[in-house]
Design a protein around this motif. Structure first.
Motif, PDB file in Angstrom:
ATOM      1  N   LEU A 141       0.611  -1.134   0.050  1.00 34.22           N
ATOM      2  CA  LEU A 141       0.156  -0.163   0.086  1.00 34.22           C
ATOM      3  C   LEU A 141       1.037   1.293  -0.008  1.00 34.22           C
ATOM      4  N   TYR A 142       2.064   1.321   0.559  1.00 32.61           N
ATOM      5  CA  TYR A 142       2.957   2.379   0.745  1.00 32.61           C
ATOM      6  C   TYR A 142       3.411   2.604  -0.493  1.00 32.61           C
ATOM      7  N   CYS A 143       4.009   1.672  -1.116  1.00 31.03           N
ATOM      8  CA  CYS A 143       4.663   1.993  -2.479  1.00 31.03           C
ATOM      9  C   CYS A 143       3.679   2.024  -3.613  1.00 31.03           C
ATOM     10  N   VAL A 144       2.495   1.611  -3.424  1.00 35.50           N
ATOM     11  CA  VAL A 144       1.492   1.892  -4.498  1.00 35.50           C
ATOM     12  C   VAL A 144       1.102   3.184  -4.391  1.00 35.50           C
ATOM     13  N   GLY A 145       0.699   3.401  -3.127  1.00 32.51           N
ATOM     14  CA  GLY A 145       0.537   4.861  -3.017  1.00 32.51           C
ATOM     15  C   GLY A 145       1.615   6.009  -3.293  1.00 32.51           C
ATOM     16  N   GLY A 146       2.834   5.668  -3.095  1.00 30.66           N
ATOM     17  CA  GLY A 146       4.001   6.687  -3.504  1.00 30.66           C
ATOM     18  C   GLY A 146       3.994   6.876  -5.119  1.00 30.66           C
ATOM     19  N   VAL A 147       3.737   5.835  -5.797  1.00 30.65           N
ATOM     20  CA  VAL A 147       3.934   5.891  -7.219  1.00 30.65           C
ATOM     21  C   VAL A 147       2.555   6.468  -7.649  1.00 30.65           C
ATOM     22  N   GLY A 148       1.641   6.343  -7.044  1.00 31.67           N
ATOM     23  CA  GLY A 148       0.324   7.162  -7.509  1.00 31.67           C
ATOM     24  C   GLY A 148       0.355   8.370  -7.278  1.00 31.67           C
ATOM     25  N   ALA A 149       1.016   8.831  -6.122  1.00 34.37           N
ATOM     26  CA  ALA A 149       1.272  10.395  -5.954  1.00 34.37           C
ATOM     27  C   ALA A 149       2.319  10.809  -6.849  1.00 34.37           C
ATOM     28  N   SER A 150       3.137  10.132  -7.373  1.00 32.59           N
ATOM     29  CA  SER A 150       4.050  10.603  -8.197  1.00 32.59           C
ATOM     30  C   SER A 150       3.372  10.703  -9.474  1.00 32.59           C
ATOM     31  N   VAL A 151       2.680   9.881  -9.919  1.00 28.58           N
ATOM     32  CA  VAL A 151       2.091  10.108 -11.069  1.00 28.58           C
ATOM     33  C   VAL A 151       1.242  11.173 -11.188  1.00 28.58           C
ATOM     34  N   ALA A 152       0.221  11.347 -10.140  1.00 31.29           N
ATOM     35  CA  ALA A 152      -0.643  12.358 -10.086  1.00 31.29           C
ATOM     36  C   ALA A 152      -0.103  13.668 -10.373  1.00 31.29           C
ATOM     37  N   HIS A 153       1.290  14.010  -9.526  1.00 27.18           N
ATOM     38  CA  HIS A 153       2.119  15.209  -9.367  1.00 27.18           C
ATOM     39  C   HIS A 153       2.498  15.411 -10.758  1.00 27.18           C
ATOM     40  N   VAL A 154       3.149  14.533 -11.545  1.00 28.93           N
ATOM     41  CA  VAL A 154       3.784  14.763 -12.824  1.00 28.93           C
ATOM     42  C   VAL A 154       2.584  15.121 -13.792  1.00 28.93           C
ATOM     43  N   ALA A 201       9.850  19.654  -9.375  1.00 26.56           N
ATOM     44  CA  ALA A 201      10.272  18.301  -8.790  1.00 26.56           C
ATOM     45  C   ALA A 201       9.446  18.017  -7.458  1.00 26.56           C
ATOM     46  N   ALA A 202       9.603  16.991  -7.095  1.00 30.93           N
ATOM     47  CA  ALA A 202       8.734  16.614  -5.738  1.00 30.93           C
ATOM     48  C   ALA A 202       9.380  15.355  -5.051  1.00 30.93           C
ATOM     49  N   LEU A 203       9.300  15.650  -3.685  1.00 32.04           N
ATOM     50  CA  LEU A 203       9.671  14.386  -2.879  1.00 32.04           C
ATOM     51  C   LEU A 203       8.897  14.437  -1.626  1.00 32.04           C
ATOM     52  N   GLY A 204       9.044  13.313  -0.981  1.00 29.70           N
ATOM     53  CA  GLY A 204       8.355  13.339   0.379  1.00 29.70           C
ATOM     54  C   GLY A 204       7.406  11.987   0.356  1.00 29.70           C
ATOM     55  N   ALA A 205       7.217  11.729   1.541  1.00 30.51           N
ATOM     56  CA  ALA A 205       6.331  10.394   1.894  1.00 30.51           C
ATOM     57  C   ALA A 205       4.965  10.558   2.142  1.00 30.51           C
ATOM     58  N   SER A 206       4.654  11.850   2.143  1.00 29.71           N
ATOM     59  CA  SER A 206       3.066  12.299   2.333  1.00 29.71           C
ATOM     60  C   SER A 206       2.188  11.349   1.512  1.00 29.71           C
TER      61      SER A 206
END
Length: 286
Positions: A141-154, A201-206
């Motif tokens: 869930l953490y990893c999929v959530g992180g990738v989903g957040a990155s895709v949404a940001h880009v 660019a973005a970073l963070g676990a949020s």
């Protein structure tokens, strides 16, 4: 997740730790002591439920340790170009084939407050996920959530860049405004043709943490959380307020330094995980 300047965590930055595990289940009483294997939505990417990364404590503390290690790497780097290249996600990073940044950026902080707030939320809400679904599910869930957040940001950055180019082409205002718009459009289009984009660019676990928190909030919407360790509020209200903050924040054309689209992308992953559980329960697949 934040843009180049780090920000505080998403949903649960101010939630009281002790209250996160109390309250009334919002979906079914069966969730009070739920210990089944992880739902199919998240698969089995990290092995068995017990042992290794499937172990509850190892999974949770492993995530926290990984975030701490990447923060340490930022702190000791005299030249941060390697870290910026490999631990921040952006349009440019993906255009240049650095797809790993969609995940590595979810472990990346270079501000201690940003790291601390995210890890507090991860610990208390992640512990609850581990107790019910196991360490494997938390990791996925953490990893999929992180990738989903990155895709949404880009995707959001891409959409905003196209809006800027369209506005430049309109060329409204006096001659100086039109000249400025022409030069800006020229720079933006030339940069994009060479794989360089003027988007943050973005970073963070949020974003990853938001997936976990949104999942828990939907699972137990009426559980009591102490805001600032003082004010008791139902988790659904607290989650709704932070969701509203990101919806409003994403409209800020001036830029707040916070990747609100990434927060919303992570929360969407948590909502999808919850929807998967509801569907499987409805069909009696547990």
């Amino acid at each position: 997740m934040s843009s180049a300047s780090a920000s505080a965590s998403g949903f649960a930055a101010s939630a009281n730790a002790r209250s996160a595990r109390r309250g009334t289940p919002g979906v079914s009483g069966a969730f009070r002591a739920y210990r089944a294997p992880p739902p199919g939505f998240m698969g089995s990417a990290f092995g068995g439920r017990r042992g290794g990364f499937g172990d509850e404590n190892q999974a949770l503390w492993g995530l926290i340790a990984a975030n701490g290690a990447v923060y340490y790497a930022w702190a000791v780097s005299e030249d941060t170009r390697f870290m910026r290249k490999n631990f921040m996600v952006s349009e440019e990073a993906l255009a240049r084939g650095r797809y790993h940044t969609m995940l590595t950026s979810a472990f990346s902080h270079f501000d201690l407050t940003h790291l601390g707030m995210n890890m507090i939320a991860l610990y208390f809400f992640g512990k609850s996920v581990c107790e019910r679904f196991g360490g494997r599910y938390l990791l996925t869930l953490y990893c999929v959530g992180g990738v989903g957040a990155s895709v949404a940001h880009v995707l959001w950055c891409r959409q905003q860049r196209r809006r800027r180019v369209t506005r430049y082409k309109e060329g409204r205002g006096n001659i100086f405004d039109r000249m400025d718009a022409y030069v800006s459009r020229f720079i933006e289009e030339r940069g994009a043709s060479r794989g360089y984009y003027f988007t943050p660019a973005a970073l963070g676990a949020s974003g990853a943490v938001n997936a976990i928190v949104a999942f828990e909030v939907l699972l137990y919407p009426f559980r009591t959380i102490l805001l600032y360790a003082i004010l008791p509020v139902p988790s659904i209200l607290l989650g709704g307020l932070f969701l509203l903050r990101d919806i409003v924040g994403i409209q800020d054309s001036q830029g707040s330094g916070v990747a609100h689209a990434g927060h919303l992308g992570g929360a969407a992953v948590g909502a999808l995980a919850f929807a998967s559980i509801r569907t499987r329960l409805r069909w009696g697949r547990y």
